[in-house]
Each structure stands twice: as structure tokens, then as C-alpha cells.
Scaffold this motif. Sequence first.
Motif, short mmCIF file in Angstrom:
data_model
loop_
_atom_site.label_atom_id
_atom_site.label_comp_id
_atom_site.label_asym_id
_atom_site.label_seq_id
_atom_site.Cartn_x
_atom_site.Cartn_y
_atom_site.Cartn_z
N ALA A 71 0.94 -1.07 0.17
CA ALA A 71 0.06 -0.04 0.06
C ALA A 71 0.96 1.05 -0.05
CB ALA A 71 -0.93 0.11 1.36
N ARG A 72 1.91 1.27 0.79
CA ARG A 72 2.83 2.29 0.82
C ARG A 72 3.54 2.44 -0.68
NH1 ARG A 72 4.64 1.68 5.56
NH2 ARG A 72 6.30 0.13 4.89
N ARG A 73 3.89 1.58 -1.13
CA ARG A 73 4.66 1.61 -2.45
C ARG A 73 3.58 2.05 -3.66
NH1 ARG A 73 7.14 -3.47 -1.12
NH2 ARG A 73 5.43 -4.50 -2.17
N GLN A 74 2.29 1.82 -3.55
CA GLN A 74 1.32 2.19 -4.37
C GLN A 74 1.30 3.63 -4.14
OE1 GLN A 74 -2.29 0.38 -3.97
NE2 GLN A 74 -2.98 0.55 -6.03
N SER A 75 0.91 4.16 -2.87
CA SER A 75 0.83 5.49 -2.54
C SER A 75 2.05 6.44 -3.11
CB SER A 75 0.65 5.70 -1.00
OG SER A 75 0.59 6.92 -0.74
N GLU A 76 3.25 5.88 -2.90
CA GLU A 76 4.39 6.45 -3.49
C GLU A 76 4.36 6.61 -4.78
OE1 GLU A 76 7.56 4.17 -1.83
OE2 GLU A 76 7.24 5.12 0.27
N GLU A 77 4.04 5.51 -5.79
CA GLU A 77 3.81 5.78 -7.14
C GLU A 77 2.75 6.75 -7.67
OE1 GLU A 77 5.76 4.22 -9.43
OE2 GLU A 77 7.16 3.60 -7.52
N ARG A 78 1.69 6.75 -6.71
CA ARG A 78 0.69 7.75 -7.17
C ARG A 78 1.16 9.11 -6.83
NH1 ARG A 78 -2.95 5.02 -3.78
NH2 ARG A 78 -4.21 3.56 -4.72
N LEU A 79 1.99 9.32 -5.81
CA LEU A 79 2.40 10.61 -5.64
C LEU A 79 3.32 11.16 -6.55
CD1 LEU A 79 2.89 13.24 -3.88
CD2 LEU A 79 4.37 11.84 -2.33
N ILE A 125 1.78 11.91 -9.64
CA ILE A 125 0.87 13.40 -9.47
C ILE A 125 2.28 14.43 -9.61
CG2 ILE A 125 -0.21 14.82 -7.90
CD1 ILE A 125 -1.59 12.61 -6.67
N LEU A 126 3.16 14.41 -9.07
CA LEU A 126 4.15 15.22 -9.09
C LEU A 126 4.88 15.37 -10.34
CD1 LEU A 126 6.15 14.67 -6.03
CD2 LEU A 126 4.76 16.45 -6.20
N HIS A 127 4.90 14.34 -11.20
CA HIS A 127 5.59 14.23 -12.58
C HIS A 127 4.87 15.05 -13.49
CE1 HIS A 127 8.46 12.82 -15.58
NE2 HIS A 127 7.48 12.57 -16.26
N TYR A 128 3.60 14.71 -13.47
CA TYR A 128 2.61 15.15 -14.56
C TYR A 128 1.69 16.44 -14.19
CZ TYR A 128 3.49 10.51 -16.68
OH TYR A 128 3.93 9.70 -17.33
N SER A 129 2.04 17.04 -12.86
CA SER A 129 1.32 18.17 -12.55
C SER A 129 1.92 19.35 -13.39
CB SER A 129 1.45 18.51 -11.04
OG SER A 129 0.88 19.67 -10.67
N PRO A 130 0.81 20.17 -13.97
CA PRO A 130 1.10 21.38 -14.60
C PRO A 130 1.61 22.47 -13.67
CG PRO A 130 -1.37 21.45 -14.20
CD PRO A 130 -0.84 19.97 -13.86
N THR A 131 1.66 22.24 -12.39
CA THR A 131 1.96 23.16 -11.43
C THR A 131 3.26 22.97 -10.76
OG1 THR A 131 -0.16 23.70 -10.65
CG2 THR A 131 1.40 24.23 -9.38
N ALA A 132 4.14 23.85 -10.61
CA ALA A 132 5.53 23.46 -10.30
C ALA A 132 5.43 23.25 -8.76
CB ALA A 132 6.21 24.88 -10.46
N MET A 133 5.89 22.04 -8.19
CA MET A 133 6.11 21.63 -6.94
C MET A 133 7.42 21.30 -6.37
SD MET A 133 2.57 19.24 -6.65
CE MET A 133 0.94 19.64 -7.12
N TYR A 134 7.98 21.87 -5.37
CA TYR A 134 9.01 21.51 -4.70
C TYR A 134 9.00 21.59 -3.13
CZ TYR A 134 9.56 26.57 -4.62
OH TYR A 134 9.32 27.83 -4.47
N LEU A 135 10.27 21.12 -2.65
CA LEU A 135 10.27 21.10 -1.39
C LEU A 135 11.72 21.25 -1.02
CD1 LEU A 135 9.03 20.25 1.64
CD2 LEU A 135 9.65 17.89 1.00
N LYS A 136 11.84 22.09 -0.10
CA LYS A 136 13.24 22.54 0.45
C LYS A 136 13.47 22.29 2.11
CE LYS A 136 14.27 26.41 -2.64
NZ LYS A 136 14.62 27.95 -2.65
#
Length: 208
Positions: A168-176, A179-190
Motif C-alpha cells: 500500500a505504501r509503495r502504491q501510494s508513493e507511485e501515485r504521488l 502526480i508530481l511528474h505530470y502536474s502542470p503546477t511547479a511543486m518543490y520542497l526545500k
Amino acid sequence: VQAELYREREFLNTILENISDGIVACNAEGKITLFNRSTRELHGLPERPISPEQWSQYYGLYFPDGETPMPTSEIPLYRALQGETFRDVEMAIASHNEQMRFVLASGSPLVDINGEKMGAAASIHDITERKQAAQVLQQTNEELERRVQERTTDLQQEIEERNRQQAARRQSEERLKAILHYSPTAMYLKDIQGRYLLANPRTGSLFG
């Protein structure tokens, strides 16, 4: 000579009365002629003298399961009288006023120097304590095996649950990641030092 024979007979009787195994013998006609103290105790016979014909009033003979009555043809002394020699046949003796005793019986026919049948004899060795100890050991082993099986089942369930959680955790990580890869919005974490920990492709394309 008679005095010497008497002393010898008394000596043999004393030995028979003091050995721990039961000894019983009969003549060629099947009439019981000898039985010692251990025989009386194993069969629950009274201390007062009684005829062998009255013995059956005080006990019952059973096969090793302690439940199936033993027919006359299987009684050790009867088998020995028929000419059979045997050793360590397990059986049970249930006296009417005591607990059931488990014994090993051995027997053989008695013949004189001319080969004529004189009767038969059987010995009875009490194995009740040994059998009880074996039953306790078996019960202990069965209980231990049951506990091991229960623990094994618990561990298997824990492993299966852990595997489900990991899946379930791997599946959740793959979904995330998707989402990050195909999102039209810039997303980043510092982090607090300003170092990038995560950035999606849109971030890269916007900031080079």
C-alpha cells in the motif's frame, strides 16, 4: 529330606512373595495353583484366601486401550496353557476398587523333563507409571506443538499484514510520483537550509 524340601519350598515362596512382578501359574487342567502378592495387588484381590474361581468378581481384563474387554482366548495364562510362548503383551487390569493398571504380560507352557505338559505360567510387569509419564509427555508435546502452530500462524499473519502495508505504501508513493511528474503546477520542497529535497519537472522547466 522332608525338612530340607520344606525349607527350600519356603525359600522359593518368600522370593515369589517379595518380587515386584506378578507371577501366576496353573496346572495342566487350567486350575490356578500359584499366585504371589503382586498378582493379588494388581488384580485388586482381597488379603483373605479366595478360590481362583472368585477372582473375576474383583477385576476386569482389557486390551491396551483400557476399554475393550479381553476375551478368554487372549488372556495370557490361557494362551500359555494352549502352548504359546510370548513376551511383553500389553494389557490393562481394572480392579473394582482401584484405578486401572497397565501391564506387560509374558507367558509360556510348563513341561516336565519328559516333555509332558504340567501347566503354564505367566508374569505381569506393572508399567502404569511409565505409561502415565508417556501420556504426560505426549500431552506436553501436543500442547507445545499447538502453541508453535499458533505462533507460526500469528507470524504468518503479521508478515502478510506487513507485506500489505508495504504494498500500500509503495502504491501510494507511485501515485504521488505520478502526480508530481505530470502536474502542470511547479511543486518543490526545500529544507530549512534551502536545499531542494524534491522538485517536479514543471519546476525545472520554470526555473531552469
